[in-house]
Design an enzyme around this catalytic site. Sequence first.
Site, mmCIF file in Angstrom:
data_model
loop_
_atom_site.group_PDB
_atom_site.id
_atom_site.type_symbol
_atom_site.label_atom_id
_atom_site.label_comp_id
_atom_site.label_asym_id
_atom_site.label_seq_id
_atom_site.Cartn_x
_atom_site.Cartn_y
_atom_site.Cartn_z
ATOM 1 N N ASP A 47 -5.836 1.852 -3.684
ATOM 2 C CA ASP A 47 -7.219 1.624 -2.892
ATOM 3 C C ASP A 47 -7.560 2.713 -1.934
ATOM 4 O OD1 ASP A 47 -4.874 1.310 -0.887
ATOM 5 O OD2 ASP A 47 -5.653 -0.483 -0.344
ATOM 6 N N ASP A 64 -0.977 1.472 -4.597
ATOM 7 C CA ASP A 64 -1.800 0.056 -4.824
ATOM 8 C C ASP A 64 -3.474 0.755 -5.082
ATOM 9 O OD1 ASP A 64 -2.651 0.646 -2.251
ATOM 10 O OD2 ASP A 64 -2.657 -1.438 -1.828
ATOM 11 N N SER A 89 0.770 -1.147 -0.127
ATOM 12 C CA SER A 89 0.046 0.199 0.051
ATOM 13 C C SER A 89 0.886 1.357 0.020
ATOM 14 C CB SER A 89 -0.798 0.029 1.249
ATOM 15 O OG SER A 89 -2.010 1.010 1.075
ATOM 16 N N ASP A 107 -2.768 6.308 -3.673
ATOM 17 C CA ASP A 107 -1.586 5.721 -3.327
ATOM 18 C C ASP A 107 -1.162 4.661 -4.284
ATOM 19 O OD1 ASP A 107 -3.547 3.812 -2.663
ATOM 20 O OD2 ASP A 107 -2.925 3.326 -0.518
#
Length: 667
Positions: free
Chosen positions: A358, A356, A201, A354
């Site tokens: 999400d 990734d 993340s 961010d």
Amino acid sequence: MSEQLAPMSADLEELNSRMERAVARGQLLESTAKNIRGLLAGATTDLYFRSVNQLADGCEWSELNDRFYKTLAFGTGGLRGRTIGKIVTAAERGDAREDERPQFPCVGTNAMNFFNINRATRGLVGYLHDCNARDKISAKPKIVIAHDPRFFSKEFAEVAAKVAAENGCDSCVFDGPRSVPELSFAVRYLKANAGIVITASHNPPYDNGYKVYFSDGAQVVEPHASGIIAKVNAITTESFAPLPKDRQGKVTTIGKDIDQAYMRRLETLILDPQVIREAKSLRIIYTPLHGTGSIIIKPMLTRLGFNFQVVPEQDRFDGRFPTVKSPNPENAEALTMAINLAQKRDADLVVATDPDCDRMGAAVRGKDGKMKLLTGNQIGSLLAWYRIKTLFDKGILNKQNAARAVIIKTFVTTDLQKAIADYYGLHCVETLTGFKYIGAKLGKYERTIPEQLRQNYVDLTEQQTRRLRLAHSSFCIFGGEESYGYSGADFVRDKDGNGAVIMFCEVAAYAKSRRQTVDELLDQIFATFGYFAEKNASLVFEGAEGANKIARLAESYSTHPFFEVLGSIVTSIKNFETQTIQDIEGDEIPKEKMSIFELEDRTRIAVRPSGTEPKIKYYLFAQLRPENGKFDSAELARVKAQVGEKLDRLWDCLQKDAESRLSDRSR
């Protein structure tokens, strides 16, 4: 991986002797020495020995303790840890220059490396085989694998696919970096048994992780979580015998077809296309922070007709995240370049995702002309309010079916969203922190639909599934958590930064069409429902010693809870580890190390250890409701200052209390 022969036994004996002396002197933990011996005993390469030996030669016992004091445990979310050590050994550096990523990942049982990727994948695949055997399914299990642009992510994804195939599981691997929400979508779209995302993340560049999703597209929850954890944690070596070729799985590359299917679904998140057409002057700056968001968000914003520009320096994959201190849209610093570009271009809105993709953060141009950062709670409240209000305006929701509509939030998310839901006659369901619990609720609402009506549910249109949920189950309008995670539909069973950008741009367009700033729209909501403010803070404790401090602090809030804070009496204590707590739907909340204290003045304090980072988190909530229907602008300004000052005093008090708890061994 290095293919050199393992070291001679004499070298191992010498290393073992040095470790025993270090343990006797209290420099090396016994568990560290045990885990080092175990890793080296099963090694097929001398890379591990050379790294450990160099650290022992340099008496870097603290580094060895951090790397080996435990085996990286496969938890309910998967794995996360350092993939580059604080000290990079010569063996790990390999052929890479000092300014480049090391050739090999961090050696250690408590690190993200090929050893732990191997274990995790074999455990997951073993569990999927058990599920198929139990259900008398003869077909091979199938998993979908995605990765972000972090260091070693691509290599870890390739190892996971190879290990899965050699253990009899088919793998569908994306042809390049992809977001977490697209992986969640792809698992259901491809009717796979599970999914894996290699990502940490928004963690620092030296971290990486391994997240597991089940066939419903959500992160694993019970009973599957415990089953997978048991399988993974029982594996102590990376050595295994591959199945015969005719029983191995296939590895298939996927890409643009999934992108297009996902984008067709994302388009349905727009509730009122007319407001976008009426707000052509809305100017948007977007930054993917060197991550996966650019793959989907840029073509989606173009398709929907938004006027946007991307921060060029951050529109490229780079695991160093060189333009930010942290690639976290929760942090003001991460949005600096985007805000500077917004000032230059006189833009109305900044949105950031961010690595990734999400999570989404945002800044808006305020009524004073300056760019203003919004909190995750404020973004979520704007989204919840707009989506509920618009669905009523469109006639999709009404007084007759409102009771079947819900919003879902975590216990540590603002109560403003609960107040909004109550006003419109909706239920507000609260879950533990972690979007997997919101994903589990979405799965439950699907299963509640009569079986004959939900055949091929995943293939139905959004309108069709919405009608089914409103008629027979619960229709989730919005799901969110304070840590910048949001969901507006159930075709993704995790937080979705791609969808969040699209939904929030519609909110900004709505405000623009009414000649308002988003800031003014938020104040309108505060004036109507009350002023709700939150302060999120944490105390960081790294390494083995830090983990002990976090555990001690968390335990102390359970055994020695607050009874009064800043002169306000605690009226309610919820200990999620020891009490049996049910949500408003009657579902039992899983046990977790978290305590929530409610005070007589409606202030709330929640404390919990982070599940992914070396910190203990504090969530502070304060509110004031209007006594006479609505705050006027002068009242709202006074209330904002009053509540903000209270939250600052509360955090000062909690920090001093934490120091006292750590110094008092009797607690």
